[in-house]
Design a protein around this motif. Structure first.
Motif, PDB file in Angstrom:
ATOM      1  N   VAL A 235       3.317   7.416   5.203  1.00  0.00           N
ATOM      2  CA  VAL A 235       4.251   7.188   4.092  1.00  0.00           C
ATOM      3  C   VAL A 235       5.167   6.009   4.404  1.00  0.00           C
ATOM      4  O   VAL A 235       5.368   5.117   3.555  1.00  0.00           O
ATOM      5  CB  VAL A 235       5.076   8.455   3.829  1.00  0.00           C
ATOM      6  N   ALA A 236       5.709   5.978   5.617  1.00  0.00           N
ATOM      7  CA  ALA A 236       6.615   4.894   5.997  1.00  0.00           C
ATOM      8  C   ALA A 236       5.911   3.540   5.951  1.00  0.00           C
ATOM      9  O   ALA A 236       6.475   2.547   5.460  1.00  0.00           O
ATOM     10  CB  ALA A 236       7.169   5.153   7.395  1.00  0.00           C
ATOM     11  N   THR A 237       4.677   3.499   6.432  1.00  0.00           N
ATOM     12  CA  THR A 237       3.909   2.251   6.407  1.00  0.00           C
ATOM     13  C   THR A 237       3.632   1.810   4.979  1.00  0.00           C
ATOM     14  O   THR A 237       3.759   0.623   4.636  1.00  0.00           O
ATOM     15  CB  THR A 237       2.585   2.426   7.168  1.00  0.00           C
ATOM     16  N   GLY A 238       3.238   2.762   4.137  1.00  0.00           N
ATOM     17  CA  GLY A 238       2.964   2.430   2.748  1.00  0.00           C
ATOM     18  C   GLY A 238       4.181   1.897   2.028  1.00  0.00           C
ATOM     19  O   GLY A 238       4.093   0.919   1.267  1.00  0.00           O
TER      20      GLY A 238
ATOM     21  N   ALA B  59       6.265  -6.459  -3.008  1.00  0.00           N
ATOM     22  CA  ALA B  59       7.126  -6.647  -4.179  1.00  0.00           C
ATOM     23  C   ALA B  59       8.070  -7.829  -3.968  1.00  0.00           C
ATOM     24  O   ALA B  59       8.287  -8.639  -4.883  1.00  0.00           O
ATOM     25  CB  ALA B  59       7.913  -5.373  -4.446  1.00  0.00           C
ATOM     26  N   ARG B  60       8.623  -7.953  -2.758  1.00  0.00           N
ATOM     27  CA  ARG B  60       9.534  -9.076  -2.482  1.00  0.00           C
ATOM     28  C   ARG B  60       8.787 -10.404  -2.532  1.00  0.00           C
ATOM     29  O   ARG B  60       9.287 -11.399  -3.059  1.00  0.00           O
ATOM     30  CB  ARG B  60      10.188  -8.884  -1.120  1.00  0.00           C
ATOM     31  N   ALA B  61       7.568 -10.400  -1.967  1.00  0.00           N
ATOM     32  CA  ALA B  61       6.782 -11.626  -1.988  1.00  0.00           C
ATOM     33  C   ALA B  61       6.421 -12.018  -3.417  1.00  0.00           C
ATOM     34  O   ALA B  61       6.456 -13.199  -3.785  1.00  0.00           O
ATOM     35  CB  ALA B  61       5.504 -11.439  -1.161  1.00  0.00           C
TER      36      ALA B  61
ATOM     37  N   LEU C  61      -9.680   7.088  -2.258  1.00  0.00           N
ATOM     38  CA  LEU C  61     -10.940   6.730  -2.886  1.00  0.00           C
ATOM     39  C   LEU C  61     -10.878   6.811  -4.410  1.00  0.00           C
ATOM     40  O   LEU C  61     -11.363   5.912  -5.106  1.00  0.00           O
ATOM     41  CB  LEU C  61     -12.060   7.632  -2.359  1.00  0.00           C
ATOM     42  N   VAL C  62     -10.302   7.876  -4.944  1.00  0.00           N
ATOM     43  CA  VAL C  62     -10.348   8.077  -6.395  1.00  0.00           C
ATOM     44  C   VAL C  62      -9.029   7.767  -7.095  1.00  0.00           C
ATOM     45  O   VAL C  62      -8.999   7.662  -8.321  1.00  0.00           O
ATOM     46  CB  VAL C  62     -10.768   9.526  -6.753  1.00  0.00           C
ATOM     47  N   HIS C  63      -7.963   7.591  -6.337  1.00  0.00           N
ATOM     48  CA  HIS C  63      -6.637   7.534  -6.957  1.00  0.00           C
ATOM     49  C   HIS C  63      -5.845   6.288  -6.557  1.00  0.00           C
ATOM     50  O   HIS C  63      -5.564   5.433  -7.395  1.00  0.00           O
ATOM     51  CB  HIS C  63      -5.872   8.808  -6.570  1.00  0.00           C
ATOM     52  N   SER C  64      -5.518   6.179  -5.294  1.00  0.00           N
ATOM     53  CA  SER C  64      -4.539   5.170  -4.869  1.00  0.00           C
ATOM     54  C   SER C  64      -5.085   3.755  -4.792  1.00  0.00           C
ATOM     55  O   SER C  64      -4.356   2.792  -5.046  1.00  0.00           O
ATOM     56  CB  SER C  64      -3.965   5.556  -3.496  1.00  0.00           C
ATOM     57  N   ARG C  65      -6.350   3.594  -4.428  1.00  0.00           N
ATOM     58  CA  ARG C  65      -6.858   2.245  -4.163  1.00  0.00           C
ATOM     59  C   ARG C  65      -6.829   1.349  -5.401  1.00  0.00           C
ATOM     60  O   ARG C  65      -6.839   0.118  -5.273  1.00  0.00           O
ATOM     61  CB  ARG C  65      -8.272   2.319  -3.602  1.00  0.00           C
ATOM     62  N   HIS C  66      -6.776   1.945  -6.580  1.00  0.00           N
ATOM     63  CA  HIS C  66      -6.780   1.138  -7.798  1.00  0.00           C
ATOM     64  C   HIS C  66      -5.479   0.355  -7.970  1.00  0.00           C
ATOM     65  O   HIS C  66      -5.439  -0.607  -8.745  1.00  0.00           O
ATOM     66  CB  HIS C  66      -7.011   2.031  -9.012  1.00  0.00           C
ATOM     67  N   GLN C  67      -4.429   0.767  -7.260  1.00  0.00           N
ATOM     68  CA  GLN C  67      -3.144   0.085  -7.377  1.00  0.00           C
ATOM     69  C   GLN C  67      -2.748  -0.623  -6.092  1.00  0.00           C
ATOM     70  O   GLN C  67      -1.641  -1.151  -6.003  1.00  0.00           O
ATOM     71  CB  GLN C  67      -2.044   1.102  -7.762  1.00  0.00           C
ATOM     72  N   LYS C  68      -3.637  -0.638  -5.097  1.00  0.00           N
ATOM     73  CA  LYS C  68      -3.346  -1.302  -3.825  1.00  0.00           C
ATOM     74  C   LYS C  68      -3.888  -2.722  -3.846  1.00  0.00           C
ATOM     75  O   LYS C  68      -4.932  -2.994  -4.426  1.00  0.00           O
ATOM     76  CB  LYS C  68      -3.962  -0.523  -2.658  1.00  0.00           C
ATOM     77  N   ARG C  69      -3.186  -3.618  -3.159  1.00  0.00           N
ATOM     78  CA  ARG C  69      -3.587  -5.012  -3.101  1.00  0.00           C
ATOM     79  C   ARG C  69      -3.608  -5.479  -1.643  1.00  0.00           C
ATOM     80  O   ARG C  69      -2.665  -5.254  -0.897  1.00  0.00           O
ATOM     81  CB  ARG C  69      -2.612  -5.891  -3.902  1.00  0.00           C
ATOM     82  N   GLY C  70      -4.696  -6.134  -1.271  1.00  0.00           N
ATOM     83  CA  GLY C  70      -4.785  -6.676   0.077  1.00  0.00           C
ATOM     84  C   GLY C  70      -5.347  -5.679   1.072  1.00  0.00           C
ATOM     85  O   GLY C  70      -5.305  -4.464   0.880  1.00  0.00           O
ATOM     86  N   LEU C  71      -5.889  -6.220   2.162  1.00  0.00           N
ATOM     87  CA  LEU C  71      -6.536  -5.385   3.175  1.00  0.00           C
ATOM     88  C   LEU C  71      -5.560  -4.411   3.829  1.00  0.00           C
ATOM     89  O   LEU C  71      -5.913  -3.262   4.106  1.00  0.00           O
ATOM     90  CB  LEU C  71      -7.181  -6.274   4.244  1.00  0.00           C
TER      91      LEU C  71
ATOM     92  N   SER D 209      -6.058  -0.345   3.692  1.00  0.00           N
ATOM     93  CA  SER D 209      -6.489   0.286   4.943  1.00  0.00           C
ATOM     94  C   SER D 209      -5.621   1.467   5.364  1.00  0.00           C
ATOM     95  O   SER D 209      -6.029   2.257   6.226  1.00  0.00           O
ATOM     96  CB  SER D 209      -6.506  -0.755   6.076  1.00  0.00           C
ATOM     97  N   VAL D 210      -4.433   1.587   4.805  1.00  0.00           N
ATOM     98  CA  VAL D 210      -3.477   2.577   5.307  1.00  0.00           C
ATOM     99  C   VAL D 210      -4.031   3.997   5.257  1.00  0.00           C
ATOM    100  O   VAL D 210      -4.056   4.715   6.272  1.00  0.00           O
ATOM    101  CB  VAL D 210      -2.147   2.492   4.526  1.00  0.00           C
ATOM    102  N   LEU D 211      -4.491   4.451   4.112  1.00  0.00           N
ATOM    103  CA  LEU D 211      -4.929   5.840   3.984  1.00  0.00           C
ATOM    104  C   LEU D 211      -6.237   6.115   4.736  1.00  0.00           C
ATOM    105  O   LEU D 211      -6.333   7.156   5.414  1.00  0.00           O
ATOM    106  CB  LEU D 211      -5.057   6.217   2.510  1.00  0.00           C
ATOM    107  N   PRO D 212      -7.276   5.262   4.655  1.00  0.00           N
ATOM    108  CA  PRO D 212      -8.467   5.540   5.463  1.00  0.00           C
ATOM    109  C   PRO D 212      -8.194   5.585   6.960  1.00  0.00           C
ATOM    110  O   PRO D 212      -8.710   6.465   7.669  1.00  0.00           O
ATOM    111  CB  PRO D 212      -9.412   4.376   5.106  1.00  0.00           C
TER     112      PRO D 212
END
Length: 407
Positions: A381-384, A392-394, A336-346, A350-353
Motif C-alpha cells: 500500500v505504501a509503495t502504491g 500525479a506530481r509529474a 489482473l482484473v481490476h487495478s492494472r487498467h488504471q496503472k501506468r508504467g512498469l 509491478s507492485v501487486l504481482p
C-alpha cells in the motif's frame, strides 16, 4: 433524464419494467441491494466455516473443491441479481417481493452447505438454488413482457438459459458422488455462457458506476465477515489457552492483510473502465477468485489460530499457507482484473504481482508468517501510494510546463 431518476420516479405495487439508462445520474445502490448482499454473505460464511474444519483436519483435497463449488453457487446467484437490477430495478412492490424470495432461497442454500460438505447431500442446496433461480426467471420474464424486439429476445434468452441450467443442476441429486464435481464444472461453464449468448442481440442497460459500487460493497461485506471470523477465532484461542503472545502476531498480521485488501481494491476508479460488455464480462467474471480469495483469508486466519493453540492437526507451514496463499491470490487477481487498467508504467504495474510473490514467500516464516505477510501487504500500500503521488506530481508539472510553453 431517465424516467427512473429520483425526481420523476413513482412508487407503486407494479410498474412497467423498462430498461434503465447507462448514463443515468446519481445511480447508487439501494437499501434492498445492501440487504441482499448481507444475506448472501451468510452463505459465504457457512462455506468458510466448512473450509476451516477441513483444513484444520488436514483434508484440503476435500475442503478446497467443496468451498470453490459452494462459493460459485452463491457468487453466481449474486451476480445474476446484481447485473439484472442494475439494468431493470423498478423498486416497486413486486420487484421487492421477488428479491426477498431470492434472499430466502440463499438462506436455504446456506443451511444446506454443511450437509453438502460432509456427506455430499445437495438436496437443501439445490432447493435453495431453485428458489433463487425461479425468482430470477420471473424477473426476466417480467422484463421481456415490458420490452420489444431485440431487448425482449435478450430477456427471453436469459429466462430460458437460467431455466435450462437449473434442470442440469438436478444431476447433483441423481449422479453418484464421484461424478458430482465434474458435473459442477460442466454446469458452471454453461452458466457462464448464458449472459454471453443472451446479450448478443441486445446489451442490457447496466450502469457502470452502479455495478462498480455493487461489487465494492459486496467486497466490504465479505471483508467484514473475514474480520468477524478472525476475531472470534482469536477470542476463542485466548479464552481456552490464554496464549495471547502466540496469537497476537496472527491477529496483527491478519488485520494488516484485511486493511491492505480494502485499500488496494478501492485505489482505482474502475467504473471508467467498464465501457462495454467486453470489459464488463472479463471484469465481472474475474471477480470470482477476487471474492473467493478474500473470504478465504478469514478462514485461513482461523486455521492459523487453531494450529497455534494446538487444536489443528496440521503443520505450522500448512497453517501459514492457509493465509498466505489466498492473500497472494487476492493481490494477483485484483491486479489482473481490476487495478492494472488504471496503472501506468512498469513500476506501478509491478507492485501487486511482486507483492503476491513476496506474500507467498512469507509462508516459510514459521510462527511469524501471517505477521510478515501483513507487513508486506502494508508495504504494498505504501509503495502504491508513493508511486501514484509521484506520477500525479509529474503529470501536473508536465501540464504546467506545456501551458507555459503555449502561453
Amino acid at each position: 433524464m431517465s424516467d427512473h431518476s429520483p425526481t420523476t420516479r413513482s412508487y407503486g405495487v407494479v410498474r412497467r419494467m423498462t430498461a434503465r439508462g447507462r448514463d443515468e445520474e446519481h445511480r447508487t445502490a439501494t437499501p434492498l441491494e445492501l440487504f441482499f448482499d448481507l444475506c448472501f454473505v451468510v452463505a459465504v460464511a457457512q462455506a468458510g466455516r466448512q473450509l476451516v474444519h477441513a483444513l484444520a483436519e488436514g483434508n484440503p483435497s476435500h475442503g478446497i473443491p467443496g468451498y470453490l463449488m459452494m462459493f460459485f453457487a452463491v457468487w453466481w446467484a449474486w451476480m445474476n441479481f446484481t447485473w439484472f437490477s442494475s439494468a431493470y430495478d423498478t423498486d416497486d412492490v413486486l420487484f421487492r417481493v421477488t428479491t426477498l424470495i431470492q434472499i430466502a432461497g440463499v438462506l436455504v442454500l446456506a443451511a444446506g452447505i454443511p450437509r453438502a460438505f460432509d456427506s455430499g447431500d445437495f438436496r437443501a442446496v439445490w432447493f435453495g438454488y431453485l428458489v433463487m433461480r425461479l425468482a430470477m426467471v420471473a424477473q426476466w420474464l417480467r422484463a421481456a413482457h415490458s420490452a420489444a424486439g431485440a431487448e425482449r429476445c435478450a430477456a427471453m434468452r436469459y429466462a430460458q438459459g437460467v431455466s435450462l441450467c437449473q434442470v442440469g443442476w438436478l444431476g447433483l441429486l441423481l449422479l453418484p458422488q464421484h461424478a458430482k464435481p465434474w458435473l459442477f464444472l460442466v454446469m458452471a461453464l454453461l452458466e457462464l455462457t448464458v449472459p454471453v449468448i443472451a446479450e448478443r442481440p441486445y446489451q442490457t442497460g447496466w450502469h457502470p458506476h452502479h455495478i462498480a459500487e455493487r461489487y465494492g460493497l459486496f467486497l466490504i461485506i465479505v471483508l467484514g465477515e473475514t474480520v468477524s471470523a478472525a476475531t472470534v477465532a482469536v477470542q476463542s484461542g485466548v479464552d481456552q489457552h490464554g496464549g495471547l503472545g502466540t496469537l497476537l502476531p496472527i491477529a496483527a498480521g491478519g488485520l494488516l492483510l484485511i486493511f491492505a485488501a480494502y485499500w488496494i481494491y478501492f485505489a482505482v476508479p474502475i467504473h471508467l473502465h467498464l465501457a462495454s460488455n467486453r470489459q464488463a464480462f472479463l471484469w465481472g467474471y474475474g471477480h470470482y477468485p477476487v471474492f473467493a480469495s478474500v473470504a478465504v483469508i478469514g478462514a485461513g486466519i482461523e486455521v492459523a489460530v487453531e494450529e497455534a493453540t494446538g487444536k489443528a492437526h496440521i503443520s505450522a507451514l500448512a497453517a501459514a499457507a492457509a493465509v498466505t496463499v489466498p492473500a497472494a491470490l487476492f493481490l494477483f487477481t485484483v491486479w489482473l482484473v481490476h487495478s492494472r487498467h488504471q496503472k501506468r508504467g512498469l513500476a506501478q504495474q509491478s507492485v501487486l504481482p511482486v507483492s503476491a510473490v513476496l506474500v507467498l514467500a512469507c509462508t516459510f516464516g514459521g510462527r511469524w508468517a501471517v505477521l510478515l505477510a501483513g507487513l508486506v501487504a502494508t508495504g504494498t500500500v505504501a509503495t502504491g501510494v508513493t508511486l501514484t503521488t509521484r506520477a500525479a506530481r509529474a503529470g501536473a508539472a508536465a501540464s504546467a510546463q506545456q501551458a507555459g510553453t503555449e502561453a
